[in-house]
Design a protein around this motif. Structure first.
Motif, PDB file in Angstrom:
ATOM      1  N   ARG A 118      49.153  80.552  19.807  1.00  0.00           N
ATOM      2  CA  ARG A 118      48.894  81.906  20.327  1.00  0.00           C
ATOM      3  C   ARG A 118      49.901  82.339  21.384  1.00  0.00           C
ATOM      4  NH1 ARG A 118      42.388  82.842  20.553  1.00  0.00           N
ATOM      5  NH2 ARG A 118      42.091  82.507  18.337  1.00  0.00           N
ATOM      6  N   ASP A 119      50.278  81.416  22.278  1.00  0.00           N
ATOM      7  CA  ASP A 119      51.235  81.811  23.318  1.00  0.00           C
ATOM      8  C   ASP A 119      52.431  80.863  23.428  1.00  0.00           C
ATOM      9  OD1 ASP A 119      50.267  79.570  24.654  1.00  0.00           O
ATOM     10  OD2 ASP A 119      49.251  80.704  26.226  1.00  0.00           O
ATOM     11  N   GLY A 120      52.470  79.832  22.592  1.00  0.00           N
ATOM     12  CA  GLY A 120      53.621  78.941  22.533  1.00  0.00           C
ATOM     13  C   GLY A 120      53.701  77.874  23.610  1.00  0.00           C
ATOM     14  N   HIS A 121      52.638  77.716  24.426  1.00  0.00           N
ATOM     15  CA  HIS A 121      52.739  76.687  25.476  1.00  0.00           C
ATOM     16  C   HIS A 121      52.569  75.285  24.897  1.00  0.00           C
ATOM     17  CE1 HIS A 121      48.232  76.914  25.793  1.00  0.00           C
ATOM     18  NE2 HIS A 121      48.382  75.627  26.052  1.00  0.00           N
ATOM     19  N   ASN A 122      53.123  74.328  25.612  1.00  0.00           N
ATOM     20  CA  ASN A 122      53.143  72.915  25.232  1.00  0.00           C
ATOM     21  C   ASN A 122      51.944  72.206  25.846  1.00  0.00           C
ATOM     22  OD1 ASN A 122      53.870  70.109  26.326  1.00  0.00           O
ATOM     23  ND2 ASN A 122      55.430  70.389  24.745  1.00  0.00           N
ATOM     24  N   LEU A 123      51.283  71.362  25.066  1.00  0.00           N
ATOM     25  CA  LEU A 123      50.108  70.612  25.524  1.00  0.00           C
ATOM     26  C   LEU A 123      50.394  69.819  26.793  1.00  0.00           C
ATOM     27  CD1 LEU A 123      47.291  69.178  25.173  1.00  0.00           C
ATOM     28  CD2 LEU A 123      48.482  67.542  23.719  1.00  0.00           C
ATOM     29  N   HIS A 124      51.460  69.036  26.799  1.00  0.00           N
ATOM     30  CA  HIS A 124      51.758  68.169  27.941  1.00  0.00           C
ATOM     31  C   HIS A 124      52.072  68.969  29.201  1.00  0.00           C
ATOM     32  CE1 HIS A 124      52.211  65.289  24.640  1.00  0.00           C
ATOM     33  NE2 HIS A 124      51.939  64.365  25.538  1.00  0.00           N
ATOM     34  N   LYS A 125      52.820  70.052  29.046  1.00  0.00           N
ATOM     35  CA  LYS A 125      53.174  70.862  30.222  1.00  0.00           C
ATOM     36  C   LYS A 125      51.951  71.564  30.807  1.00  0.00           C
ATOM     37  CE  LYS A 125      57.981  71.309  29.254  1.00  0.00           C
ATOM     38  NZ  LYS A 125      58.805  71.528  28.179  1.00  0.00           N
ATOM     39  N   ARG A 126      51.099  72.105  29.936  1.00  0.00           N
ATOM     40  CA  ARG A 126      49.890  72.783  30.415  1.00  0.00           C
ATOM     41  C   ARG A 126      48.962  71.796  31.104  1.00  0.00           C
ATOM     42  NH1 ARG A 126      46.768  77.370  28.893  1.00  0.00           N
ATOM     43  NH2 ARG A 126      48.780  78.365  29.015  1.00  0.00           N
ATOM     44  N   LEU A 127      48.737  70.641  30.479  1.00  0.00           N
ATOM     45  CA  LEU A 127      47.848  69.641  31.054  1.00  0.00           C
ATOM     46  C   LEU A 127      48.392  69.136  32.391  1.00  0.00           C
ATOM     47  CD1 LEU A 127      45.303  67.910  30.824  1.00  0.00           C
ATOM     48  CD2 LEU A 127      46.615  66.292  29.427  1.00  0.00           C
ATOM     49  N   ALA A 128      49.686  68.888  32.471  1.00  0.00           N
ATOM     50  CA  ALA A 128      50.289  68.428  33.733  1.00  0.00           C
ATOM     51  C   ALA A 128      50.111  69.465  34.833  1.00  0.00           C
ATOM     52  CB  ALA A 128      51.767  68.116  33.534  1.00  0.00           C
TER      53      ALA A 128
END
Length: 154
Positions: A118-128
């Motif tokens: 939906r917005d292109g964010h990365n799992l690891h970056k968001r979680l961090a």
């Protein structure tokens, strides 16, 4: 009988070793990803996160902080600060996330990383970023290069 230290080394070894995946494999879209490849990437990702989050839980001063992993579900409990849940969704070939900060998200494996379409964010970056805001210290959960440990990983 397996003693505690032998068991621990097996766990660590299970989520790393041997030869890297090729770009041909990591560049596939969810629809092109074979089921065995999905399980390989998802299991390695969740296993690496488990190893890194265990260290974070130990370093935090949060009472009741805990991490659990079983049957494709990784649960990080941070006491009153909330609970993060990551789990494999085999039928959709996705990793689903539930965060006390951003809510639910569904990640597809694209170009070698887990991405929210939906917005292109990365799992690891968001979680961090979310963990850093809750824990108030820097965390490193960037993925290691995906490693293979044979044809059959399931």
């Amino acid at each position: 009988m397996i003693c505690g230290s032998a068991w621990t080394s097996w766990e660590v070894k299970r989520f790393s070793t041997s030869e890297p995946f090729t770009q041909e494999m990591t560049g596939k879209d969810r629809q092109e990803l074979e089921e065995q490849e999905f399980h390989r990437f998802a299991d390695l990702t969740l296993g690496q996160l488990l190893n890194k989050l265990e260290d974070i839980v130990e370093d935090s001063d949060i009472p009741d902080a805990d991490i659990e992993y079983g049957q494709g579900v990784l649960t990080l409990t941070l006491g009153s600060k909330g609970t993060f849940v990551l789990n494999k969704q085999s039928p959709n070939k996705q990793i689903w996330s539930s965060s006390p900060i951003s809510g639910p998200a569904r990640y597809d494996f694209m170009d070698g990383e887990w991405v929210y379409r939906r917005d292109g964010h990365n799992l690891h970056k968001r979680l961090a970023a979310e963990l850093e805001s809750v824990l108030e210290f820097e965390v490193d959960i960037e993925p290691e290069p995906h490693q293979a440990y044979g044809q059959d990983v399931t």
